[in-house]
Every structure is written in C-alpha cells, then in structure tokens.
Design a protein around this motif. Structure first.
Motif, PDB file in Angstrom:
ATOM      1  N   MET A  62      34.120  36.729  39.364  1.00 57.66           N
ATOM      2  CA  MET A  62      33.035  35.789  39.582  1.00 57.66           C
ATOM      3  C   MET A  62      31.954  36.485  40.403  1.00 57.66           C
ATOM      4  N   LEU A  63      30.754  36.408  39.933  1.00 58.03           N
ATOM      5  CA  LEU A  63      29.607  36.949  40.656  1.00 58.03           C
ATOM      6  C   LEU A  63      28.957  35.808  41.419  1.00 58.03           C
ATOM      7  N   ILE A  64      28.852  35.970  42.732  1.00 60.24           N
ATOM      8  CA  ILE A  64      28.292  34.934  43.592  1.00 60.24           C
ATOM      9  C   ILE A  64      27.071  35.508  44.293  1.00 60.24           C
ATOM     10  N   GLY A  65      25.912  34.949  44.029  1.00 63.18           N
ATOM     11  CA  GLY A  65      24.678  35.427  44.631  1.00 63.18           C
ATOM     12  C   GLY A  65      23.848  36.204  43.641  1.00 63.18           C
ATOM     13  N   ASN A  66      22.815  36.842  44.145  1.00 62.72           N
ATOM     14  CA  ASN A  66      21.889  37.625  43.338  1.00 62.72           C
ATOM     15  C   ASN A  66      22.141  39.102  43.609  1.00 62.72           C
ATOM     16  N   PRO A  67      22.685  39.855  42.640  1.00 60.15           N
ATOM     17  CA  PRO A  67      23.002  41.269  42.888  1.00 60.15           C
ATOM     18  C   PRO A  67      21.787  42.133  43.222  1.00 60.15           C
ATOM     19  N   ASP A  68      20.583  41.651  42.912  1.00 66.52           N
ATOM     20  CA  ASP A  68      19.383  42.401  43.276  1.00 66.52           C
ATOM     21  C   ASP A  68      19.009  42.185  44.740  1.00 66.52           C
ATOM     22  N   LYS A  69      19.662  41.237  45.407  1.00 59.34           N
ATOM     23  CA  LYS A  69      19.464  40.988  46.834  1.00 59.34           C
ATOM     24  C   LYS A  69      20.799  41.138  47.553  1.00 59.34           C
ATOM     25  N   PHE A  70      21.658  40.109  47.419  1.00 59.13           N
ATOM     26  CA  PHE A  70      22.981  40.130  48.039  1.00 59.13           C
ATOM     27  C   PHE A  70      23.925  39.278  47.207  1.00 59.13           C
ATOM     28  N   ALA A  71      25.081  39.842  46.892  1.00 56.48           N
ATOM     29  CA  ALA A  71      26.066  39.108  46.106  1.00 56.48           C
ATOM     30  C   ALA A  71      27.467  39.608  46.428  1.00 56.48           C
ATOM     31  N   LEU A  72      28.426  38.751  46.136  1.00 56.76           N
ATOM     32  CA  LEU A  72      29.837  39.111  46.186  1.00 56.76           C
ATOM     33  C   LEU A  72      30.355  39.119  44.756  1.00 56.76           C
ATOM     34  N   LEU A  73      31.132  40.118  44.414  1.00 56.61           N
ATOM     35  CA  LEU A  73      31.791  40.187  43.114  1.00 56.61           C
ATOM     36  C   LEU A  73      33.284  40.083  43.393  1.00 56.61           C
ATOM     37  N   LEU A  74      33.871  38.963  42.980  1.00 53.68           N
ATOM     38  CA  LEU A  74      35.266  38.653  43.275  1.00 53.68           C
ATOM     39  C   LEU A  74      36.023  38.393  41.982  1.00 53.68           C
ATOM     40  N   GLU A  75      37.245  38.877  41.925  1.00 57.20           N
ATOM     41  CA  GLU A  75      38.075  38.551  40.777  1.00 57.20           C
ATOM     42  C   GLU A  75      39.538  38.726  41.152  1.00 57.20           C
ATOM     43  N   LYS A  76      40.311  37.715  40.867  1.00 58.07           N
ATOM     44  CA  LYS A  76      41.757  37.765  41.052  1.00 58.07           C
ATOM     45  C   LYS A  76      42.347  38.538  39.875  1.00 58.07           C
ATOM     46  N   VAL A  77      43.268  39.460  40.150  1.00 59.80           N
ATOM     47  CA  VAL A  77      43.919  40.232  39.097  1.00 59.80           C
ATOM     48  C   VAL A  77      45.419  39.935  39.174  1.00 59.80           C
ATOM     49  N   PRO A  78      45.903  39.010  38.351  1.00 59.53           N
ATOM     50  CA  PRO A  78      47.306  38.601  38.432  1.00 59.53           C
ATOM     51  C   PRO A  78      48.293  39.766  38.283  1.00 59.53           C
TER      52      PRO A  78
END
Length: 163
Positions: A1-17
């Motif tokens: 899941m991409l949260i925020g604007n990657p051109d400014k500030f964002a978190l890239l999160l993903e659960k990997v079972p």
C-alpha cells in the motif's frame, strides 16, 4: 500500500505472508521527493515497527513544534537535529524527540530521518551515515493535514495487517 505522495513524502508498506511466522513481516519504505529509502529490500517486522511509529508519543505522530528550528536553513537544521540526537560528547544524553527511529530497517540501512513542525507544516529530513558521520541528503515539507492523512492511513494499515 502506498500512503502519501511519493514526490513529497510517502510510506510504502506491504505485508508478505511468506516471510511471516510468529511475526508479521513485510516491506516498509519511506519515499522522499521521489527517492526511496532504504535502497534495498529488507524484511521489516511490521508488528514491531508500525506500533512504535504510530505511538501517540512518537515524533511521527506528534512532531515537536519549534519555530526556531523550523526556520533554519536545511543543512543547519539537519546538523542541529543530528547533533541533538547523536551528540559527540558521550556524557550528553541523546535527544530522540525529532528522530523517526522507529523505522528500524531504514536505520539499520544507515539512514536517519528527522521531523520538526511549525504547527502548520512539517519538515522531514533524511541523512545517511558515511564514515561515522551523518550526512544530509534531502528534505521535504508537507502540511500537517497531509501528515495527518498519512497517519490515519498507516494506522488503518496497521489495524488491518492482523487479519
């Protein structure tokens, strides 16, 4: 899941079972001005890092408001925050009030993130350890509203990752 604007500030999160056994593992990257940190894939222990990052007392959730610091030039601000967080004098206490140190895999990759607010906006800075010295890389500025939206979505991700 991409949260925020990657051109400014964002978190890239993903659960990997497939990486998870007794812990919830996955990926956790920070994006600042189109750059991603850390630069390599690392296993993040999401059920450890996210609760720390999203704790109500963490600098990410409750950035320190300092007009004096906020209005410093980028490299001056970075130097001041780095010196407070990692003082050269070992008898001085570390001041972690500006450090987003809950992002352990980013720190283990030798990056440091700092955050400071003026009450309306936040400045987020990133630096990298090089030869035992923390060197400024970049910074971004986002509104408190943008930060709050990222906080809300990251909290929702944390809640949903248990299912």
């Amino acid at each position: 899941m991409l949260i925020g604007n990657p051109d400014k500030f964002a978190l890239l999160l993903e659960k990997v079972p497939e990486w998870s056994a007794s812990y919830i593992n996955g990926i956790l990257f920070v994006m600042l001005n189109g750059e991603i940190y850390p630069k390599t894939v690392r296993t993040a222990t999401l059920n450890c890092e996210l609760p720390e990052l999203l704790d109500e007392n963490s600098p990410f959730m409750n950035p320190v408001i300092s007009w004096e610091l906020y209005h410093l030039k980028s490299k001056d601000l970075f130097q001041r925050l780095a010196t407070m967080t990692y003082p050269e004098d070992s008898t001085q206490d570390n001041n972690y009030h500006f450090s987003m140190g809950a992002l352990h895999e980013i720190y283990d990759s030798e990056y440091s993130l700092f955050i400071v607010s003026n009450g309306k906006n936040v400045r987020i800075q990133v630096g990298q350890w090089e030869h035992e010295e923390l060197v400024f890389i970049d910074e971004t500025e986002i509104s408190m509203e943008e930060l709050e939206e990222i906080q809300i979505l990251a909290s929702e991700f944390e809640r949903d990752m248990y299912f």
